[in-house]
Design a protein around this motif. Structure first.
Motif, PDB file in Angstrom:
ATOM      1  N   GLY A 473       0.775  -1.233   0.000  1.00 18.74           N
ATOM      2  CA  GLY A 473       0.000   0.000   0.000  1.00 18.74           C
ATOM      3  C   GLY A 473       0.804   1.279   0.000  1.00 18.74           C
ATOM      4  O   GLY A 473       0.234   2.372   0.057  1.00 18.74           O
ATOM      5  N   LYS A 474       2.127   1.196  -0.077  1.00 20.71           N
ATOM      6  CA  LYS A 474       2.975   2.406  -0.101  1.00 20.71           C
ATOM      7  C   LYS A 474       3.218   2.796  -1.554  1.00 20.71           C
ATOM      8  O   LYS A 474       4.328   2.716  -2.077  1.00 20.71           O
ATOM      9  CB  LYS A 474       4.278   2.135   0.638  1.00 20.71           C
ATOM     10  N   VAL A 475       2.147   3.229  -2.199  1.00 25.74           N
ATOM     11  CA  VAL A 475       2.153   3.384  -3.656  1.00 25.74           C
ATOM     12  C   VAL A 475       3.086   4.490  -4.112  1.00 25.74           C
ATOM     13  O   VAL A 475       3.860   4.320  -5.048  1.00 25.74           O
ATOM     14  CB  VAL A 475       0.716   3.643  -4.156  1.00 25.74           C
ATOM     15  N   SER A 476       2.996   5.657  -3.469  1.00 23.57           N
ATOM     16  CA  SER A 476       3.834   6.780  -3.913  1.00 23.57           C
ATOM     17  C   SER A 476       5.316   6.467  -3.753  1.00 23.57           C
ATOM     18  O   SER A 476       6.147   6.925  -4.542  1.00 23.57           O
ATOM     19  CB  SER A 476       3.474   8.042  -3.124  1.00 23.57           C
ATOM     20  N   GLN A 477       5.673   5.663  -2.735  1.00 22.56           N
ATOM     21  CA  GLN A 477       7.078   5.264  -2.558  1.00 22.56           C
ATOM     22  C   GLN A 477       7.507   4.247  -3.613  1.00 22.56           C
ATOM     23  O   GLN A 477       8.677   4.174  -3.978  1.00 22.56           O
ATOM     24  CB  GLN A 477       7.276   4.657  -1.168  1.00 22.56           C
ATOM     25  N   ALA A 478       6.545   3.473  -4.111  1.00 20.36           N
ATOM     26  CA  ALA A 478       6.872   2.417  -5.077  1.00 20.36           C
ATOM     27  C   ALA A 478       7.255   2.971  -6.441  1.00 20.36           C
ATOM     28  O   ALA A 478       8.111   2.420  -7.141  1.00 20.36           O
ATOM     29  CB  ALA A 478       5.688   1.469  -5.219  1.00 20.36           C
ATOM     30  N   VAL A 479       6.620   4.088  -6.845  1.00 16.08           N
ATOM     31  CA  VAL A 479       6.771   4.589  -8.212  1.00 16.08           C
ATOM     32  C   VAL A 479       8.225   4.849  -8.612  1.00 16.08           C
ATOM     33  O   VAL A 479       8.680   4.371  -9.659  1.00 16.08           O
ATOM     34  CB  VAL A 479       5.901   5.843  -8.434  1.00 16.08           C
ATOM     35  N   PRO A 480       9.025   5.605  -7.822  1.00 16.83           N
ATOM     36  CA  PRO A 480      10.409   5.856  -8.266  1.00 16.83           C
ATOM     37  C   PRO A 480      11.244   4.584  -8.405  1.00 16.83           C
ATOM     38  O   PRO A 480      12.099   4.497  -9.287  1.00 16.83           O
ATOM     39  CB  PRO A 480      10.969   6.790  -7.188  1.00 16.83           C
ATOM     40  N   TYR A 481      11.010   3.608  -7.554  1.00 15.66           N
ATOM     41  CA  TYR A 481      11.747   2.341  -7.668  1.00 15.66           C
ATOM     42  C   TYR A 481      11.377   1.623  -8.966  1.00 15.66           C
ATOM     43  O   TYR A 481      12.235   1.076  -9.659  1.00 15.66           O
ATOM     44  CB  TYR A 481      11.456   1.441  -6.464  1.00 15.66           C
ATOM     45  N   LEU A 482      10.078   1.619  -9.280  1.00 11.55           N
ATOM     46  CA  LEU A 482       9.630   0.945 -10.495  1.00 11.55           C
ATOM     47  C   LEU A 482      10.117   1.674 -11.744  1.00 11.55           C
ATOM     48  O   LEU A 482      10.528   1.040 -12.719  1.00 11.55           O
ATOM     49  CB  LEU A 482       8.102   0.838 -10.501  1.00 11.55           C
ATOM     50  N   GLU A 483      10.080   2.992 -11.723  1.00 16.55           N
ATOM     51  CA  GLU A 483      10.570   3.763 -12.872  1.00 16.55           C
ATOM     52  C   GLU A 483      12.052   3.524 -13.098  1.00 16.55           C
ATOM     53  O   GLU A 483      12.508   3.340 -14.239  1.00 16.55           O
ATOM     54  CB  GLU A 483      10.287   5.251 -12.652  1.00 16.55           C
ATOM     55  N   SER A 484      12.826   3.525 -12.019  1.00 21.45           N
ATOM     56  CA  SER A 484      14.265   3.262 -12.128  1.00 21.45           C
ATOM     57  C   SER A 484      14.522   1.856 -12.659  1.00 21.45           C
ATOM     58  O   SER A 484      15.390   1.648 -13.518  1.00 21.45           O
ATOM     59  CB  SER A 484      14.925   3.436 -10.754  1.00 21.45           C
ATOM     60  N   ALA A 485      13.761   0.898 -12.172  1.00 19.83           N
ATOM     61  CA  ALA A 485      13.929  -0.496 -12.608  1.00 19.83           C
ATOM     62  C   ALA A 485      13.637  -0.643 -14.088  1.00 19.83           C
ATOM     63  O   ALA A 485      14.368  -1.339 -14.810  1.00 19.83           O
ATOM     64  CB  ALA A 485      13.007  -1.411 -11.803  1.00 19.83           C
ATOM     65  N   ALA A 486      12.580   0.011 -14.566  1.00 20.70           N
ATOM     66  CA  ALA A 486      12.219  -0.099 -15.985  1.00 20.70           C
ATOM     67  C   ALA A 486      13.345   0.402 -16.874  1.00 20.70           C
ATOM     68  O   ALA A 486      13.700  -0.244 -17.867  1.00 20.70           O
ATOM     69  CB  ALA A 486      10.935   0.679 -16.251  1.00 20.70           C
ATOM     70  N   GLU A 487      13.932   1.532 -16.528  1.00 19.63           N
ATOM     71  CA  GLU A 487      15.008   2.094 -17.356  1.00 19.63           C
ATOM     72  C   GLU A 487      16.239   1.197 -17.352  1.00 19.63           C
ATOM     73  O   GLU A 487      16.846   0.945 -18.389  1.00 19.63           O
ATOM     74  CB  GLU A 487      15.374   3.501 -16.858  1.00 19.63           C
ATOM     75  N   ARG A 488      16.615   0.705 -16.193  1.00 23.18           N
ATOM     76  CA  ARG A 488      17.824  -0.116 -16.114  1.00 23.18           C
ATOM     77  C   ARG A 488      17.647  -1.459 -16.821  1.00 23.18           C
ATOM     78  O   ARG A 488      18.540  -1.935 -17.520  1.00 23.18           O
ATOM     79  CB  ARG A 488      18.213  -0.339 -14.652  1.00 23.18           C
ATOM     80  N   LEU A 489      16.504  -2.075 -16.642  1.00 25.14           N
ATOM     81  CA  LEU A 489      16.307  -3.391 -17.232  1.00 25.14           C
ATOM     82  C   LEU A 489      16.058  -3.322 -18.733  1.00 25.14           C
ATOM     83  O   LEU A 489      16.359  -4.269 -19.461  1.00 25.14           O
ATOM     84  CB  LEU A 489      15.172  -4.127 -16.528  1.00 25.14           C
ATOM     85  N   LYS A 490      15.524  -2.208 -19.224  1.00 26.82           N
ATOM     86  CA  LYS A 490      15.417  -2.042 -20.673  1.00 26.82           C
ATOM     87  C   LYS A 490      16.804  -2.033 -21.301  1.00 26.82           C
ATOM     88  O   LYS A 490      17.031  -2.635 -22.349  1.00 26.82           O
ATOM     89  CB  LYS A 490      14.693  -0.725 -21.010  1.00 26.82           C
ATOM     90  N   GLU A 491      17.740  -1.329 -20.649  1.00 25.35           N
ATOM     91  CA  GLU A 491      19.112  -1.285 -21.159  1.00 25.35           C
ATOM     92  C   GLU A 491      19.792  -2.636 -21.047  1.00 25.35           C
ATOM     93  O   GLU A 491      20.594  -3.017 -21.901  1.00 25.35           O
ATOM     94  CB  GLU A 491      19.918  -0.225 -20.397  1.00 25.35           C
ATOM     95  N   SER A 492      19.482  -3.362 -19.986  1.00 29.39           N
ATOM     96  CA  SER A 492      20.162  -4.632 -19.740  1.00 29.39           C
ATOM     97  C   SER A 492      19.625  -5.768 -20.601  1.00 29.39           C
ATOM     98  O   SER A 492      20.396  -6.574 -21.123  1.00 29.39           O
ATOM     99  CB  SER A 492      20.017  -5.032 -18.262  1.00 29.39           C
ATOM    100  N   PHE A 493      18.305  -5.857 -20.738  1.00 33.60           N
ATOM    101  CA  PHE A 493      17.706  -7.025 -21.371  1.00 33.60           C
ATOM    102  C   PHE A 493      16.903  -6.710 -22.622  1.00 33.60           C
ATOM    103  O   PHE A 493      16.322  -7.606 -23.223  1.00 33.60           O
ATOM    104  CB  PHE A 493      16.816  -7.760 -20.364  1.00 33.60           C
TER     105      PHE A 493
END
Length: 624
Positions: A473-493
């Motif tokens: 339920g900590k949605v606002s805290q989740a967003v930056p982690y998910l955004e960062s993950a998307a960018e890094r994993l797009k570059e990686s995989f």
């Protein structure tokens, strides 16, 4: 509640890609190379010790006497020698002394003596040879860099490509990699690749180009892996294999190792189906050439066990692991054997054989040092087995012991410790200890952020933190982690990897929860596109993405689009037949509600948008 979070990828995929034997001779530059009529023969990436030095850089001179003779004595015995001839003779002596040098110290001393007699352009090939020798030893990368730079500047004097220039560029790429200057390394390697391409276009003998090209492609794979661009690195590894297939016999053991390297790269991308074929080919070659009881066959079988685990064929995985253990035991490879036994315990856990796994681990723990990383891994697996038996207190005690050991290893082995923390966090997650799991993952992320070559792992951990925050339920805290993950994993995989699709789906769920339906629809659309591409439109998670996209348009009151996507959900579940009866019934119910809304006869209804769990990876994939 479904829980299948992503873990750090296999330990084997974190190691620098390497080939264990040279393709051809160890001689870098032949007699012909010094006259620019031919090329050097290069071993892959990490160069082997010198085997011969006959005229590597200089043509054989007229003097064949002992290089250690005193040049002053020589001149005294030939009083009629002119000044020009004397200078030529001195240069020949210096050349021979340099050629006869075996160690880097001898080579550096001989090179220093040459500097007063030769101009910078004449020293180009000698600078390259010194740089290669220093790079082979790997003790002083800054000094290696200075010789590599000097060689490149001396040799690259016109627009015409040459093989020595390509080699100097490859060496610059290699040493910049060693210094963790990945962008610079990539630039030099791309220049070397282009130079080799021009040589091939101009009719240069491909048999001379291929060894250097292989070294460049392998180094490109290393650099791109370190930069997190694993999808691209895979392409370079495939080229490495293609080059070796052209150069080596089809049953060469070196070709077997190249197939195994490529299988490991596919495992890193969680593409176990592709990995299987290459690993089987490696195993066939090594069995045929080295026999069933060779170490190479044991390594192949251990990787095959990882692949079968990834394919959830646990019985086959355990069989391959046991065969590997027999060979490792015969060869006395105790460290590898202990890791293989831990792998076996994890496979037994996957098969529900918890008591057998605990017995295996009890036997292994007695053979480990109290403060060793291997002992920490034993307690992680022990905790997993006990947790599955619902012995929660005992499981937590095992995990606490493991964390106590790992805490002291953070500075020594940060990558291994980060991976272990990630696995421990998954166990706390399975016990619904979400705060503890998130805390451990944040600790993992702190370690990985200091390691630029671990961008893919950093992305995976960020994705898991984001998912757990969203789940709690900590949605606002989740967003930056998910955004960062998307960018890094797009570059990686790559942008079409299914793991990236899960992250975009979770981002969509977060945005919808934050009352940002337009942003949510964008994320769900990206997720659906990726899922359809990587998993197929009828996969359960692809259907869920389509369902979420319908819900986002519903939230925007765009009922026509919501109905369109919900109809796709219905059609997809219908294709599953009787096994999806409940899902199909629910999909029809939602579709009817949307149609009522579109007609303005149904009050606004709240739908729960599902955050998809991140793709499952298997703990046994961590070891090799």
């Amino acid at each position: 509640m479904r829980k299948s979070p992503i873990s750090l990828f296999s330990h084997l995929t974190r190691q620098r890609l390497k080939s264990s034997a040279p393709l051809l001779s160890r001689n870098y530059i032949s007699d012909r190379a010094s006259s620019s009529s031919s090329s050097p023969l290069v071993s892959p990436t990490r160069f082997r010790p010198y085997t011969e030095t006959h005229g590597l850089f200089f043509k054989s001179s007229q003097f064949q006497a002992n290089p250690s003779r005193n040049m002053n004595t020589l001149v005294e015995r030939s009083p009629q020698v002119s000044s020009r001839e004397r200078k030529s003779m001195e240069k020949s002596e210096l050349e021979e002394a340099f050629e006869s040098a075996k160690t880097s110290e001898e080579m550096l001393k001989a090179f220093k003596n040459m500097e007063s007699a030769f101009d910078e352009r004449e020293l180009g090939l000698a600078s390259l040879k010194v740089g290669l020798k220093l790079d082979q030893e790997g003790e002083d990368p800054e000094k290696t860099l200075s010789f590599a730079t000097r060689a490149w500047k001396a040799l690259d004097r016109d627009d015409k490509p040459s093989l020595p220039v390509a080699m100097a560029l490859q060496l610059l790429g290699s040493v910049n990699y060693s210094l963790k200057r990945f962008s610079g390394s990539l630039g030099f390697l791309n220049m070397a690749n282009r130079a080799l391409g021009r040589l091939e276009e101009e009719g240069f003998d491909v048999r001379d180009i291929r060894p250097v090209l292989h070294a460049v492609q392998l180094e490109l794979a290393n650099v791109k892996t370190a930069m997190g661009r694993r999808e691209e690195a895979l392409g370079n590894l495939r080229k490495c294999l293609e080059i070796k297939e052209l150069m080596l016999e089809k049953d060469s053991t070196e070709l077997g190792k190249a197939n195994r390297d490529l299988a490991e790269a596919y495992v890193a991308l969680l593409n176990f189906k592709e990995a299987l074929g290459f690993c089987m080919k490696a195993l066939d070659i090594h069995r045929q050439q080295l026999g069933q009881n060779s170490v190479e066959v044991a390594h192949d079988r251990r990787l095959l066990a990882v692949i079968y685990t990834g394919l959830e064929e646990h019985e086959k995985a355990l069989e391959q692991n046991e065969l590997s253990q027999r060979v490792l035991k015969n060869w006395g490879l105790s460290s590898d054997l202990l890791r293989a036994e831990i792998d076996a315990a994890n496979m037994q856990i996957a098969l529900g054989k918890f008591d057998e796994a605990i017995d295996t681990l009890k036997r292994v723990v007695q053979q480990t040092d109290k403060e060793s990383e291997t002992r920490a891994l034993v307690f992680i697996s022990m905790g997993k087995a006990l947790c599955n038996q619902e012995k929660i207190a005992d499981a937590k005690r095992c995990l606490e012991i493991s964390c106590g050991i790992l805490d002291k290893k953070e500075t020594v082995s940060p990558v291994d410790v980060a991976e272990a923390y990630s696995e421990i966090s998954m166990q706390y997650e399975s016990m619904n200890e979400f705060e503890t799991a998130i805390s451990l993952l944040k600790r993992t992320l702190t370690l990985l952020e200091k390691l630029p070559q671990e961008q893919h792992s950093e992305g995976s951990v960020s994705a898991r933190i984001g998912w757990l925050l969203l789940l709690t339920g900590k949605v606002s805290q989740a967003v930056p982690y998910l955004e960062s993950a998307a960018e890094r994993l797009k570059e990686s995989f790559g942008p079409k990897h299914f793991g990236v699709g899960y992250i975009y789906n979770n981002l969509g769920a977060a945005y919808l929860e934050l009352d940002r339906p337009q942003s949510a629809a964008q994320m769900f659309a990206v997720a659906k596109d990726i899922m359809d591409f990587s998993l197929g439109p009828h996969h359960a998670d692809s259907i869920e993405s389509c369902q979420n996209l319908s819900k986002a348009y519903d939230a925007m009151k765009s009922y026509a689009l919501a109905i369109q996507f919900q109809q796709q959900v219905v059609d997809a579940w219908e294709s599953h037949g009787p096994s999806a009866h409940d899902e199909l019934k629910e999909a029809h119910r939602v579709l009817e509600q949307l149609k009522k809304k579109a007609r303005g006869t149904f009050a606004n209804d709240e739908h729960t948008t599902k955050a998809l769990p991140l793709p499952q990876t298997h703990p046994s994939a961590r070891s090799s």
